[in-house]
Write an enzyme that holds these catalytic residues in place. Structure first.
Site, short mmCIF file in Angstrom:
data_model
loop_
_atom_site.label_atom_id
_atom_site.label_comp_id
_atom_site.label_asym_id
_atom_site.label_seq_id
_atom_site.Cartn_x
_atom_site.Cartn_y
_atom_site.Cartn_z
N SER A 23 -14.50 -18.32 -8.61
CA SER A 23 -13.63 -18.41 -9.78
C SER A 23 -13.31 -16.99 -10.25
CB SER A 23 -14.32 -19.20 -10.89
OG SER A 23 -13.45 -19.41 -11.98
N SER A 68 -18.75 -16.83 -9.87
CA SER A 68 -17.74 -15.99 -10.51
C SER A 68 -17.34 -14.88 -9.55
CB SER A 68 -18.28 -15.38 -11.80
OG SER A 68 -19.11 -14.25 -11.51
N ASP A 69 -16.15 -14.32 -9.75
CA ASP A 69 -15.86 -13.04 -9.12
C ASP A 69 -16.68 -11.99 -9.88
OD1 ASP A 69 -14.76 -11.10 -7.47
OD2 ASP A 69 -12.74 -11.90 -7.63
N ALA A 70 -16.66 -10.76 -9.38
CA ALA A 70 -17.55 -9.74 -9.93
C ALA A 70 -17.41 -9.65 -11.45
CB ALA A 70 -17.25 -8.39 -9.30
N SER A 71 -18.52 -9.84 -12.13
CA SER A 71 -18.50 -9.90 -13.60
C SER A 71 -18.21 -8.56 -14.24
CB SER A 71 -19.85 -10.42 -14.10
OG SER A 71 -20.90 -9.51 -13.78
#
Length: 559
Positions: A239, A285-288
């Protein structure tokens, strides 16, 4: 967690049996609150230092994403040390995309756009299987591929060569091939970037980008692509920090919320992806740390919203200890509910069970053994044949090719070098040396050099800029390429035969519409450079299929 949740893991995409479900349940029940929160993190590991290892051991994350250096023995030792330091077997992941995003000690294969240029899903799947087998032998069990973004906006620097092109049928076929290749070899695959990149020319590493398609068009394009990946059994979906405003307009009147990124968005993750599309796997998640998330809210809110709003795992940390403390605090405050926390941890454990991590003793990385199994001769030969088939001749208006020593011996080369986000200085291409070895007299342009067309028989422009994070935009920097203000405005193709070759971004014709001969090679792997030189000199026939519109929708670029 309820028994019903465990029952769901018997279904696609995990298909867990009784023993695996028992392992998930036992692991979950053995964890206290701190251990469960720790599982939510996937740490980025850029080096093999004792300090990095100590941080991993202290946090006890659910997974790590490893960026590999060239020394196989050190990498294997670090992977083993990571496993030894963790109580629960870790997910070990990477972006195994091919091209420049390949294992440094693995068999070279094209990047995703190069795969699409093959116009042959079966051959592409065989090449992907080589990548998958070698990654699994090394110790990876999770890959953040396939990228199923649609390369619809030629100005996008982040989609380009990381995509399977612009044709959704091709993207669907190659995305499914990727899932089959990886998951049949023991790696969980990841479809990304939900809810679909490619409609915006901006990079979510730098800004929350936007997929602004009307929902009927989104359903027919991105919705159908993600449905296809789910039907193919993809175990995880990433996401991203991408907004989908036309969907959000159906659930809220708040215009600010229309642009909430998917990674922090309950409606997109839970209602649309899980509810409407029926995805039962893990959402990561994609990189936070990307600005697409960090620009939206403070760090504690970002971390809490990722979990509470549907992501099961948080990718990367700004500071592992600080992030853990922030997330623990939001859990204790109730900003992350017990229900969502437990659901996420159970899905993480289910993913681990589905890739065989219930038997950690079998997970060791042996450098000595790997030197015998990586780069098998048959794999290398097949990969080279595959690479030879990818470079695409976009135009050759004056039928210049092939170049011959008799007619084109004296070659002037302008080169920007290989540009990579993680390397501060451009690296030299091998093409000039390869041409020299083929009998050509090659002059590499240097700033300040006076150019007399009578001294040369042809000119080459060499560009090597693959899609990657933080580039914002990719274009021909004529001042840098040609040595300053005056040189930037000269175009030598009116007095010399000229070829422009892109070893990356496929849209450089936009900045050089009149160049008479143009080739897209998609990536700058040494084997790709050798293939291009073979094509230039007539030893192989260039590919005629382009997976994108290299003319950028502009008639001008054809002439």
């Amino acid at each position: 967690m309820t028994g019903q949740t465990l029952e769901e893991f018997k279904k696609a995409p995990f298909h867990l049996g009784h023993a695996e479900l028992k392992w998930v349940s036992d692991q979950f029940n053995s964890m206290d609150l701190e251990a469960r929160v720790s599982q939510l993190f996937n740490m980025m590991v850029m080096d093999n230092s004792p300090e990095t290892l100590a941080g991993i051991t202290a946090l006890q994350p659910g997974g790590v994403t490893k960026f590999f250096g060239p020394e196989l023995s050190r990498e294997c030792q670090m992977l083993n040390d990571i496993r030894d330091g963790l109580t629960v077997p870790p997910l070990i992941s990477a972006d195994v995309e091919g091209g420049s995003m390949s294992l440094p000690f693995g068999t070279p294969v094209p990047n995703q756009l190069g795969m699409a240029a093959l116009n042959d899903p079966q051959r592409a799947e065989q090449a992907m299987s080589i990548m998958a087998r070698e990654a699994r032998q090394l110790g990876l069990n999770w890959s953040f591929t396939p990228v199923i973004d649609v390369d619809d906006h030629f100005r996008s620097a982040i989609v380009g060569t990381r995509s399977y092109g612009s044709d959704t049928d091709v993207i669907a076929a190659l995305g499914q091939a990727n899932i089959r290749a990886f998951q049949s070899n023991g790696l969980a695959a990841t479809a990304k970037h939900w809810p679909g990149d490619g409609q915006d020319d901006r990079d979510q590493h730098l800004v929350t980008s936007v997929n602004d398609l009307p929902m009927d068009q989104w359903q027919n394009k991105y919705g159908q692509l993600f449905r296809t990946m789910i039907e193919a059994g993809v175990k995880t979906i990433m996401s991203a920090h991408i907004a989908l405003p036309e969907y959000m307009k159906t659930v809220t009147d708040d215009p600010e919320e229309w642009y909430r990124p998917a990674s922090l968005n309950r409606h997109l993750n839970i209602d649309l992806l899980r509810g409407e599309l029926g995805f039962n796997g893990l959402i990561v998640s994609d990189a936070s740390t990307m600005a697409g998330a960090s620009s939206w809210a403070d760090r504690a809110t970002v971390l809490a919203d990722m979990i509470e709003n549907g992501c099961d795992m948080i990718l990367f940390n700004r500071n592992p200890a600080e992030d853990f403390a922030l997330l623990m605090n939001t859990v204790r405050q109730g900003r992350v509910s017990e229900r969502r926390l437990n659901e996420s941890v159970m899905r993480i454990l289910a993913l681990k069970a589905s890739v065989g991590l219930t038997e950690l003793a079998n997970e060791r990385s042996d450098a000595t053994a790997l030197t015998q199994t990586l780069k098998q001769p048959d794999d290398v030969a097949f990969a080279q044949q595959t690479i030879d088939a990818t470079p695409t001749l976009i135009k050759d208006r004056h039928q210049l090719l092939p170049l011959t020593v008799e007619q084109h011996r004296r070659v002037l080369v302008f080169s920007s070098g290989i540009r990579h986000s993680f390397i501060p200085h451009a690296m030299p291409l091998e093409v000039p040396e390869l041409l020299q070895q083929a009998g050509f007299d090659v002059t590499l342009f240097q700033a300040g050099m006076r150019i007399d067309a009578n001294d040369y028989d042809c000119v080459l422009y060499l560009l090597a800029d693959e899609s990657s994070l933080l580039k914002s935009h990719i274009y021909i920097d004529w001042m840098s390429l040609c040595g300053g203000f005056e040189g930037a405005m000269e175009r030598h193709w009116n007095v010399l035969p000229a070829v422009m070759i892109s070893f990356g971004y496929p849209y450089h014709l936009y900045d050089a519409p009149r160049v008479p001969t143009y080739i897209n090679a998609y990536c700058a792997l040494p084997d790709v450079q050798r293939a291009v030189v073979k094509g230039l000199t007539g030893q192989l026939t260039f590919n005629q299929y382009s997976p994108v519109d290299a003319f950028c929708g502009r008639e001008q670029l054809r002439y």
